[in-house]
Design an enzyme around this catalytic site. Structure first.
Site, PDB file in Angstrom:
ATOM      1  N   TRP A  21       4.039   5.022   8.472  1.00 55.46           N
ATOM      2  CA  TRP A  21       2.678   4.274   8.904  1.00 55.46           C
ATOM      3  C   TRP A  21       3.053   3.394   8.720  1.00 55.46           C
ATOM      4  O   TRP A  21       2.028   2.060   9.415  1.00 55.46           O
ATOM      5  CB  TRP A  21       1.048   5.669   9.745  1.00 55.46           C
ATOM      6  CG  TRP A  21       1.305   6.018  10.519  1.00 55.46           C
ATOM      7  CD1 TRP A  21       0.765   7.515  10.351  1.00 55.46           C
ATOM      8  CD2 TRP A  21       1.872   6.715  11.643  1.00 55.46           C
ATOM      9  NE1 TRP A  21       0.982   8.440  11.041  1.00 55.46           N
ATOM     10  CE2 TRP A  21       2.051   7.700  11.888  1.00 55.46           C
ATOM     11  CE3 TRP A  21       2.619   5.541  12.400  1.00 55.46           C
ATOM     12  CZ2 TRP A  21       2.192   8.501  13.259  1.00 55.46           C
ATOM     13  CZ3 TRP A  21       2.863   5.934  13.213  1.00 55.46           C
ATOM     14  CH2 TRP A  21       2.632   6.924  14.174  1.00 55.46           C
ATOM     15  N   HIS A  26      -2.136   4.021   8.137  1.00 52.43           N
ATOM     16  CA  HIS A  26      -2.706   4.397   7.765  1.00 52.43           C
ATOM     17  C   HIS A  26      -4.327   4.234   7.816  1.00 52.43           C
ATOM     18  O   HIS A  26      -5.363   5.416   7.244  1.00 52.43           O
ATOM     19  CB  HIS A  26      -2.214   4.763   5.842  1.00 52.43           C
ATOM     20  CG  HIS A  26      -1.327   5.593   5.699  1.00 52.43           C
ATOM     21  ND1 HIS A  26      -1.525   7.405   6.052  1.00 52.43           N
ATOM     22  CD2 HIS A  26       0.178   5.836   5.661  1.00 52.43           C
ATOM     23  CE1 HIS A  26      -0.314   7.972   6.037  1.00 52.43           C
ATOM     24  NE2 HIS A  26       0.421   6.771   5.577  1.00 52.43           N
ATOM     25  N   ASP A  64       1.690   6.379  -1.699  1.00 58.67           N
ATOM     26  CA  ASP A  64       2.855   5.828  -1.983  1.00 58.67           C
ATOM     27  C   ASP A  64       2.825   5.289  -2.524  1.00 58.67           C
ATOM     28  O   ASP A  64       4.320   4.944  -2.928  1.00 58.67           O
ATOM     29  CB  ASP A  64       2.861   4.844  -0.257  1.00 58.67           C
ATOM     30  CG  ASP A  64       3.689   5.596   0.910  1.00 58.67           C
ATOM     31  OD1 ASP A  64       4.015   7.183   1.093  1.00 58.67           O
ATOM     32  OD2 ASP A  64       2.649   5.598   2.066  1.00 58.67           O
ATOM     33  N   ARG A  67       3.381   7.845  -6.464  1.00 54.91           N
ATOM     34  CA  ARG A  67       4.630   8.284  -6.204  1.00 54.91           C
ATOM     35  C   ARG A  67       5.946   7.604  -6.887  1.00 54.91           C
ATOM     36  O   ARG A  67       7.223   8.113  -6.955  1.00 54.91           O
ATOM     37  CB  ARG A  67       5.393   8.635  -4.901  1.00 54.91           C
ATOM     38  CG  ARG A  67       5.802   8.070  -3.527  1.00 54.91           C
ATOM     39  CD  ARG A  67       5.604   9.047  -2.541  1.00 54.91           C
ATOM     40  NE  ARG A  67       6.181   8.157  -1.319  1.00 54.91           N
ATOM     41  CZ  ARG A  67       6.636   7.200  -0.191  1.00 54.91           C
ATOM     42  NH1 ARG A  67       7.779   7.800  -1.131  1.00 54.91           N
ATOM     43  NH2 ARG A  67       7.285   7.193   0.429  1.00 54.91           N
ATOM     44  N   HIS A  79       5.425  13.876   0.509  1.00 52.89           N
ATOM     45  CA  HIS A  79       5.768  13.325   2.128  1.00 52.89           C
ATOM     46  C   HIS A  79       6.457  13.984   3.242  1.00 52.89           C
ATOM     47  O   HIS A  79       5.788  13.045   4.260  1.00 52.89           O
ATOM     48  CB  HIS A  79       5.629  11.854   1.538  1.00 52.89           C
ATOM     49  CG  HIS A  79       4.618  11.393   0.497  1.00 52.89           C
ATOM     50  ND1 HIS A  79       4.123  10.761   1.398  1.00 52.89           N
ATOM     51  CD2 HIS A  79       4.779  11.401  -0.631  1.00 52.89           C
ATOM     52  CE1 HIS A  79       3.624   9.785  -0.022  1.00 52.89           C
ATOM     53  NE2 HIS A  79       3.708  10.364  -1.140  1.00 52.89           N
ATOM     54  N   HIS A 120      -3.895  10.590   3.030  1.00 55.85           N
ATOM     55  CA  HIS A 120      -2.674  10.507   3.534  1.00 55.85           C
ATOM     56  C   HIS A 120      -1.728  11.119   4.577  1.00 55.85           C
ATOM     57  O   HIS A 120      -0.598  10.730   5.625  1.00 55.85           O
ATOM     58  CB  HIS A 120      -1.961   9.504   1.924  1.00 55.85           C
ATOM     59  CG  HIS A 120      -1.166   9.032   2.491  1.00 55.85           C
ATOM     60  ND1 HIS A 120      -0.218   7.582   2.369  1.00 55.85           N
ATOM     61  CD2 HIS A 120       0.027   9.679   2.362  1.00 55.85           C
ATOM     62  CE1 HIS A 120       0.933   7.522   2.189  1.00 55.85           C
ATOM     63  NE2 HIS A 120       1.786   8.359   1.961  1.00 55.85           N
ATOM     64  N   ASP A 124       0.849  11.050   8.193  1.00 56.26           N
ATOM     65  CA  ASP A 124       2.050  11.255   7.568  1.00 56.26           C
ATOM     66  C   ASP A 124       2.437  12.454   8.812  1.00 56.26           C
ATOM     67  O   ASP A 124       3.549  12.379   8.540  1.00 56.26           O
ATOM     68  CB  ASP A 124       2.678  11.635   5.964  1.00 56.26           C
ATOM     69  CG  ASP A 124       2.472  10.854   5.042  1.00 56.26           C
ATOM     70  OD1 ASP A 124       2.890   9.812   5.199  1.00 56.26           O
ATOM     71  OD2 ASP A 124       2.905  11.388   3.741  1.00 56.26           O
ATOM     72  N   HIS A 130       8.018  11.852  10.181  1.00 55.33           N
ATOM     73  CA  HIS A 130       8.610  12.772   8.639  1.00 55.33           C
ATOM     74  C   HIS A 130       8.420  14.034   8.729  1.00 55.33           C
ATOM     75  O   HIS A 130       7.790  14.446   7.793  1.00 55.33           O
ATOM     76  CB  HIS A 130       7.036  11.848   8.529  1.00 55.33           C
ATOM     77  CG  HIS A 130       7.163  10.564   7.393  1.00 55.33           C
ATOM     78  ND1 HIS A 130       6.705  11.306   6.227  1.00 55.33           N
ATOM     79  CD2 HIS A 130       7.114   9.985   7.980  1.00 55.33           C
ATOM     80  CE1 HIS A 130       6.567  10.075   5.283  1.00 55.33           C
ATOM     81  NE2 HIS A 130       7.014   8.877   6.422  1.00 55.33           N
ATOM     82  N   HIS A 153      13.728   5.142  10.817  1.00 53.94           N
ATOM     83  CA  HIS A 153      12.356   5.553  10.602  1.00 53.94           C
ATOM     84  C   HIS A 153      11.009   4.374  10.384  1.00 53.94           C
ATOM     85  O   HIS A 153      10.163   4.292  10.437  1.00 53.94           O
ATOM     86  CB  HIS A 153      12.835   6.551   9.074  1.00 53.94           C
ATOM     87  CG  HIS A 153      11.708   6.553   8.563  1.00 53.94           C
ATOM     88  ND1 HIS A 153      11.566   8.525   8.386  1.00 53.94           N
ATOM     89  CD2 HIS A 153      10.105   6.726   8.065  1.00 53.94           C
ATOM     90  CE1 HIS A 153      10.452   8.431   7.823  1.00 53.94           C
ATOM     91  NE2 HIS A 153       9.889   7.506   7.208  1.00 53.94           N
ATOM     92  N   ASP A 157       7.474   3.666  11.125  1.00 51.44           N
ATOM     93  CA  ASP A 157       6.020   3.942   9.934  1.00 51.44           C
ATOM     94  C   ASP A 157       4.790   2.303  10.443  1.00 51.44           C
ATOM     95  O   ASP A 157       4.206   2.078  10.222  1.00 51.44           O
ATOM     96  CB  ASP A 157       7.453   3.282   8.879  1.00 51.44           C
ATOM     97  CG  ASP A 157       7.642   4.666   8.614  1.00 51.44           C
ATOM     98  OD1 ASP A 157       6.925   5.866   9.212  1.00 51.44           O
ATOM     99  OD2 ASP A 157       7.947   4.841   7.147  1.00 51.44           O
TER     100      ASP A 157
END
Length: 276
Positions: A21, A26, A64, A67, A79, A120, A124, A130, A153, A157
């Site tokens: 996203w 988000h 995000d 990680r 995720h 989050h 997702d 996802h 993808h 997002d």
């Protein structure tokens, strides 16, 4: 290919780096959730995150960032769920096939981290790609967006939601979504049907399957060849037909997140929960 049982563990699996996203999506999920939490839930969450007007939105993309740090690398596989289905002919997420138990490497998550992850991951799990294994959630499907090469993808997002928001920022877009929920344009009454603290796995799989359905109906409705074809620009007819669904998915994610937090803090008999 792992699904991890974190507090509400909502998700999880391996794929290349991407921001589900993106920041706009988000943040919007979080603002919708902020609208639907009860006062007691808001107090509980603000005691942990602080009392800024964007108290949930401002941490919504933290996982995000985390990680990508050495200490946060362990969380990358949380995720995604890689559904090994066959879009567009069939779309479904199956727990036993797509989620394998993984040994917990971390100690009991601190409340701060757990809430930031939940905010989050609730977002997702509503991004259709996802919940899809095909070409690593579409990362390996190259398409054209607005004259430039991109991957499928990435546009789901970021570019598609940004275009769908039509210039609105996250709080403005959330306000529009709340309006659509409140006036019945979005039928939120069924959005909480499978949501329960007694069955967190079932809740997560229900939400994941909801999103995964859109891989067949909107992300790859005519298969990958149709969107990979030369001369096809997804910012055109494809966006006009399928871009708006991101708005409802983000609205649904925020509504469910707010309601889920109410369930944790207030229990099932209180707050908005009993209205649905």
């Amino acid at each position: 290919m792992h699904c991890h049982h974190m507090i509400p563990a909502l998700l999880l699996s391996t794929a290349p780096a991407a921001h589900a996203w993106g920041v706009l999506g988000h943040s919007t999920v979080a603002y919708v959730a902020q609208h639907y939490v009860t006062p007691s839930t808001a107090n509980f969450v603000q005691a942990i995150l602080g009392t800024a007007p964007d108290y949930m939105a401002n941490v919504s993309s933290w996982p995000d960032t985390y990680r990508r740090t050495p200490e946060g690398e362990w969380s990358t596989q949380l995720h995604w769920i890689d559904a090994n289905d066959a879009p567009p002919e069939s779309c479904e997420v199956e727990y036993t096939r797509d989620c394998r138990p993984r040994a917990a490497k971390s100690t009991e998550a601190q409340l701060l981290d757990a809430i930031r992850f939940l905010i989050h991951f609730a977002g997702d799990i509503h991004q259709p790609l996802h919940t899809e294994a095909l070409e690593e959630g579409g990362n390996g499907i190259n398409i054209t967006w607005d004259g430039k090469t991109a991957n499928l993808h990435a546009i789901w997002d970021t570019q598609i939601p940004v275009k769908a928001a039509a210039g609105k920022n996250a709080s403005e877009w959330a306000e529009e979504m709340v309006g659509l929920i409140e006036n019945g344009k979005y039928n939120a009454s069924g959005w909480l049907d499978a949501t329960s603290l007694d069955d967190i796995k079932g809740t997560a799989m229900s939400w994941a399957n909801d999103a995964n359905d859109y891989v067949c109906t909107d992300v790859l409705p005519d298969g990958r060849e149709a969107i990979e074809a030369e001369g096809v620009d997804l910012a055109g007819a494809y966006f006009e037909k399928h871009g708006e669904v991101t708005k409802e998915l983000i609205a649904r994610a925020g509504y469910r997140l707010g309601s889920f937090l109410n369930l944790i803090v207030d229990g099932p008999a209180n707050g908005h929960w009993s209205d649905n």
